[in-house]
Design a protein around this motif. Structure first.
Motif, mmCIF file in Angstrom:
data_model
loop_
_atom_site.group_PDB
_atom_site.id
_atom_site.type_symbol
_atom_site.label_atom_id
_atom_site.label_comp_id
_atom_site.label_asym_id
_atom_site.label_seq_id
_atom_site.Cartn_x
_atom_site.Cartn_y
_atom_site.Cartn_z
ATOM 1 N N PRO A 1 -1.836 6.786 -2.820
ATOM 2 C CA PRO A 1 -1.975 5.980 -4.046
ATOM 3 C C PRO A 1 -2.297 6.807 -5.282
ATOM 4 N N THR B 1 0.848 -1.187 0.000
ATOM 5 C CA THR B 1 0.000 0.000 0.000
ATOM 6 C C THR B 1 0.881 1.234 0.000
ATOM 7 N N SER C 1 3.944 9.047 -4.520
ATOM 8 C CA SER C 1 3.137 7.990 -3.901
ATOM 9 C C SER C 1 3.697 7.534 -2.565
#
Length: 266
Positions: free
Chosen positions: A185, A181, A202
């Protein structure tokens, strides 16, 4: 009426064209496994400040407002909506979806690790679990090998992959799926082929087993459908088309007025 009217309306048409491109891509991928829809964001351009607010008037008082004429609009960004897509049952043992946060990790031939929400995996000639692509079957990372004599494959919610083999009454573990993760994102780079790449925006991937550290769980025999909502996209398509038409009418009105002014000399 000035020529600036034409240029201002043209920025509106260009921006609406970009939004139409985004909507078209969303609708084109309505059946793409794990696809996440995009949204176009807009911002106004700089202004021609003919009179600044707070200037002294004829009586010495400060004016409460000024005279600002905007010079158009532009697309400021496109943002990806990572909301969960609908669940589609397939009953294939290597079809998997992530319920919750996280991306599958796959190894590209270049050596780079890419990320995907599309869990339609298959097995190649070497027994590796790879992405179900007719182009490049990228192996899942960490690598998982399915034995040639396996008669059944099981994937637990926490990502443990086990197989049933002849002569054994128990399941034998052959690998562990890990998810990744990101803090942001939306900062991932879209590569096509249902793949994303890490960027400085990110953050570095935060890796772990499913159902740990906020990561989602694995659902075997299911796929995550696209999160595109066709009805909403069609509504956006209509409103965008009308906005494009209004800007084109502004250009026509500006042209007609300029033509009228030029005819005053005749």
């Amino acid at each position: 009426m000035s020529v600036q009217t034409l240029y201002t309306a043209a920025t509106g048409m260009q921006s609406m064209q970009t939004k139409l491109d985004v909507i078209a891509n969303n609708l084109a991928n309505v059946n793409t496994t794990g696809f996440k829809k995009d949204r176009a964001n807009f911002e106004d351009l700089f202004y021609d400040h003919e009179v600044l607010p707070g200037n002294p008037d004829s009586t010495g008082n400060l004016t409460p407002t000024g005279t600002d004429i905007g010079l158009g609009v532009r697309v400021s960004s496109t943002q990806t909506d990572f909301d969960q897509g609908a669940f589609t049952s397939t009953d294939r043992p290597l079809d998997m979806l992530v319920e919750g946060e996280g991306f599958f990790q796959v190894l590209d031939p270049s050596g780079e690790i890419y990320y995907t929400r599309a869990g339609n995996f298959s097995v190649n000639a070497n027994g590796q679990v790879v992405t179900g692509s007719a182009g490049i079957g990228r192996p899942i990372e960490p690598a998982i090998i399915i034995p040639q004599d396996a008669t059944a494959v099981e994937v637990s919610p926490d990502g443990i992959v086990s197989v049933q083999q002849p002569g054994s009454s128990t399941l034998n573990e052959v690998g562990q799926i890990q998810l990744a993760t990101f803090i942001n994102p939306e900062g991932l780079l879209k590569l096509g082929e249902n793949l994303y790449a890490e960027t400085g925006a990110s953050s570095a991937p935060i890796q772990g087993n499913p159902q740990t550290n906020g990561l989602g769980q694995i659902r075997k025999g299911m796929l995550e459908a696209s999160n595109v909502e066709p009805v909403q996209e069609l509504i956006d398509l209509i409103t965008t088309q009308r906005s494009f038409e209004l800007n084109s009418q502004t250009i026509q009105a500006g042209d007609q007025i300029l033509q009228l002014i030029s005819n005053l000399r005749r």
